[in-house]
Design a protein around this motif. Structure first.
Motif, mmCIF file in Angstrom:
data_model
loop_
_atom_site.group_PDB
_atom_site.id
_atom_site.type_symbol
_atom_site.label_atom_id
_atom_site.label_comp_id
_atom_site.label_asym_id
_atom_site.label_seq_id
_atom_site.Cartn_x
_atom_site.Cartn_y
_atom_site.Cartn_z
ATOM 1 N N GLU A 192 0.695 3.465 5.693
ATOM 2 C CA GLU A 192 -0.432 2.762 4.876
ATOM 3 C C GLU A 192 0.439 2.606 3.267
ATOM 4 O O GLU A 192 -0.024 1.710 2.989
ATOM 5 C CB GLU A 192 -1.418 4.012 4.440
ATOM 6 C CG GLU A 192 -2.531 4.086 5.571
ATOM 7 C CD GLU A 192 -3.517 5.186 5.336
ATOM 8 O OE1 GLU A 192 -3.177 6.049 4.284
ATOM 9 O OE2 GLU A 192 -4.437 5.141 6.197
ATOM 10 N N THR A 193 1.082 3.577 3.174
ATOM 11 C CA THR A 193 1.683 3.429 1.763
ATOM 12 C C THR A 193 2.594 1.957 1.896
ATOM 13 O O THR A 193 2.598 1.430 0.646
ATOM 14 C CB THR A 193 2.713 4.481 1.439
ATOM 15 O OG1 THR A 193 2.147 5.595 1.236
ATOM 16 C CG2 THR A 193 3.535 4.169 0.332
ATOM 17 N N GLN B 22 5.904 13.545 2.381
ATOM 18 C CA GLN B 22 4.808 12.725 2.632
ATOM 19 C C GLN B 22 4.975 11.564 1.708
ATOM 20 O O GLN B 22 5.845 11.780 0.711
ATOM 21 C CB GLN B 22 3.620 13.638 2.326
ATOM 22 C CG GLN B 22 3.519 14.661 3.515
ATOM 23 C CD GLN B 22 1.945 15.339 3.301
ATOM 24 O OE1 GLN B 22 1.035 14.636 2.626
ATOM 25 N NE2 GLN B 22 1.742 16.122 4.211
ATOM 26 N N LEU B 23 4.151 10.647 1.725
ATOM 27 C CA LEU B 23 3.841 9.403 0.966
ATOM 28 C C LEU B 23 2.577 8.997 0.482
ATOM 29 O O LEU B 23 1.845 9.317 1.268
ATOM 30 C CB LEU B 23 4.851 8.209 1.971
ATOM 31 C CG LEU B 23 6.269 8.503 2.012
ATOM 32 C CD1 LEU B 23 6.974 7.924 2.924
ATOM 33 C CD2 LEU B 23 7.011 8.086 0.751
ATOM 34 N N VAL C 228 9.326 2.328 -1.467
ATOM 35 C CA VAL C 228 8.806 3.609 -1.518
ATOM 36 C C VAL C 228 9.755 4.748 -1.526
ATOM 37 O O VAL C 228 10.648 4.714 -0.764
ATOM 38 C CB VAL C 228 7.742 4.040 -0.311
ATOM 39 C CG1 VAL C 228 7.378 5.417 -0.328
ATOM 40 C CG2 VAL C 228 6.454 3.179 -0.471
ATOM 41 N N LEU C 229 9.931 5.520 -2.429
ATOM 42 C CA LEU C 229 10.846 6.485 -2.935
ATOM 43 C C LEU C 229 10.125 7.942 -2.714
ATOM 44 O O LEU C 229 9.228 8.175 -3.681
ATOM 45 C CB LEU C 229 11.442 6.305 -4.254
ATOM 46 C CG LEU C 229 12.708 7.392 -4.483
ATOM 47 C CD1 LEU C 229 13.816 7.392 -3.347
ATOM 48 C CD2 LEU C 229 13.238 7.014 -5.642
ATOM 49 N N LEU D 146 1.045 12.514 8.505
ATOM 50 C CA LEU D 146 1.761 12.261 7.202
ATOM 51 C C LEU D 146 2.377 10.969 7.719
ATOM 52 O O LEU D 146 2.651 10.144 6.773
ATOM 53 C CB LEU D 146 3.184 13.325 7.329
ATOM 54 C CG LEU D 146 4.476 12.775 6.504
ATOM 55 C CD1 LEU D 146 4.140 12.488 5.134
ATOM 56 C CD2 LEU D 146 5.491 14.138 6.659
ATOM 57 N N LYS D 147 2.847 10.713 8.869
ATOM 58 C CA LYS D 147 3.175 9.576 9.231
ATOM 59 C C LYS D 147 2.128 8.129 9.245
ATOM 60 O O LYS D 147 2.684 7.481 8.717
ATOM 61 C CB LYS D 147 3.785 9.561 10.914
ATOM 62 C CG LYS D 147 4.803 10.599 11.219
ATOM 63 C CD LYS D 147 4.913 10.690 12.548
ATOM 64 C CE LYS D 147 6.203 11.759 12.964
ATOM 65 N NZ LYS D 147 6.271 12.166 14.173
#
Length: 232
Positions: free
Chosen positions: A54-55, A2-3, A163-164, A48-49
Motif C-alpha cells: 500500500e505504501t 513495517q511501512l 520508501v525508507l 506487514l507485507k
C-alpha cells in the motif's frame, strides 16, 4: 519491520479501484483473521507485507525495486501483487541471500523478478526504470549510503515513490550517526536530512510507524519516510 504510505499520485479513479480490489484479494489470500485469538507471527507478517505494498502506491503492471532485498521478505509478495505484466528488481550484495531468494522464487513459480547482485556503492538499477523503490532495515548497513541514495533516485521515474524504513531506540536517538549504526539503527531526523541532500522530496514522515515491545535497551520503534523523485 513495517511501512506506511504515500507517493505517486493515482492516475485515475478506475485505477485506484483496481488497486484496492487487488490489495483486498491479496489480503484475503494471505491473512486468515481470527478476532477471538491472538494473531500469529504469520498473520502479522502478512499484514506487514500488505502495508508495504500500500505504501508504494503501485498497481498491477508497474515496476518496483527492492534494494537490500535479502531473501525476499518483500520481493515475493510484491511480485505477486504486480502480476505477470509487472516487474520487481531485487537487489542485494549478499550471494547467500540472493541464492535463498532464487530458491524461493522457483518454489513460488514467480518469473517477474530480476535478481541483481549489486555493489556496495551501486544497486545497478536501470535509470528512470522503476515506479517505486524501497529500502527496509538495510539502509543503516550501507557504508556508501549517500551514493546509494543518488543511484536509487536516478532509477526512479519522475515523481516515483521511495520508501525508507529503519528502527531506533529512544535512548540512542541523540547519539551520533556512527554510534547509532554500530547498534544497527538510525534516527529519522538524520535519514530525512540525507534524503533531502540526495535530491528527494519528502512527502510524509511516519514516526512512529510501529512501536516495538521494550527490551533490555528500553523502548524502541520503527519509523518510515515516504519520499519521491521531483518532476522534471
Amino acid at each position: 519491520m513495517q511501512l506506511a504510505l504515500l507517493g505517486r499520485t493515482l492516475a485515475s479513479p478506475s485505477k485506484a479501484l483496481l488497486r484496492s480490489a487487488v490489495l483486498l484479494l491479496l489480503v484475503v489470500g494471505m491473512v486468515v483473521s481470527q478476532p477471538s485469538q491472538p494473531r500469529s507471527e504469520e498473520d502479522r507478517a502478512a499484514d506487514l507485507k500488505r502495508r508495504v505494498i500500500e505504501t508504494l502506491h503501485l498497481g498491477p503492471g508497474d515496476t518496483a525495486a527492492d534494494v537490500g532485498c535479502g531473501d525476499g521478505f518483500y520481493t515475493i509478495p510484491l511480485a505477486r501483487f504486480l502480476g505477470p505484466t509487472g516487474k520487481v528488481y531485487a537487489e542485494d550484495i549478499s550471494d547467500v541471500e540472493l541464492n535463498k531468494l532464487k530458491q524461493h522464487l522457483s518454489q513460488e513459480g514467480l518469473k517477474n523478478v530480476e535478481v541483481i547482485k549489486g555493489a556496495e556503492d551501486d544497486p545497478k538499477l536501470p535509470k528512470d526504470g522503476v515506479d517505486a523503490a524501497l529500502i527496509v532495515n538495510a539502509y543503516h548497513e550501507m557504508t556508501a549510503h549517500e551514493v546509494m541514495l543518488r543511484h536509487t533516485l536516478a532509477a526512479l521515474k519522475p515523481r516515483g515513490t521511495f520508501v525508507l524504513m529503519e528502527g531506533i531506540w529512544d535512548s540512542r536517538e541523540g547519539q551520533s550517526r556512527d554510534e547509532q549504526i554500530k547498534h544497527h539503527q538510525l534516527a529519522p531526523k538524520l535519514a530525512k536530512q540525507e534524503l533531502e541532500k540526495a535530491g528527494f522530496e519528502i512527502v510524509e514522515v511516519h514516526d512512529p510507524f510501529l512501536e516495538r515491545a521494550p527490551d533490555e535497551d528500553g523502548k524502541s520503534r520503527w519509523w518510515l519516510i515516504v519520499a519521491r523523485k521531483p518532476a522534471r
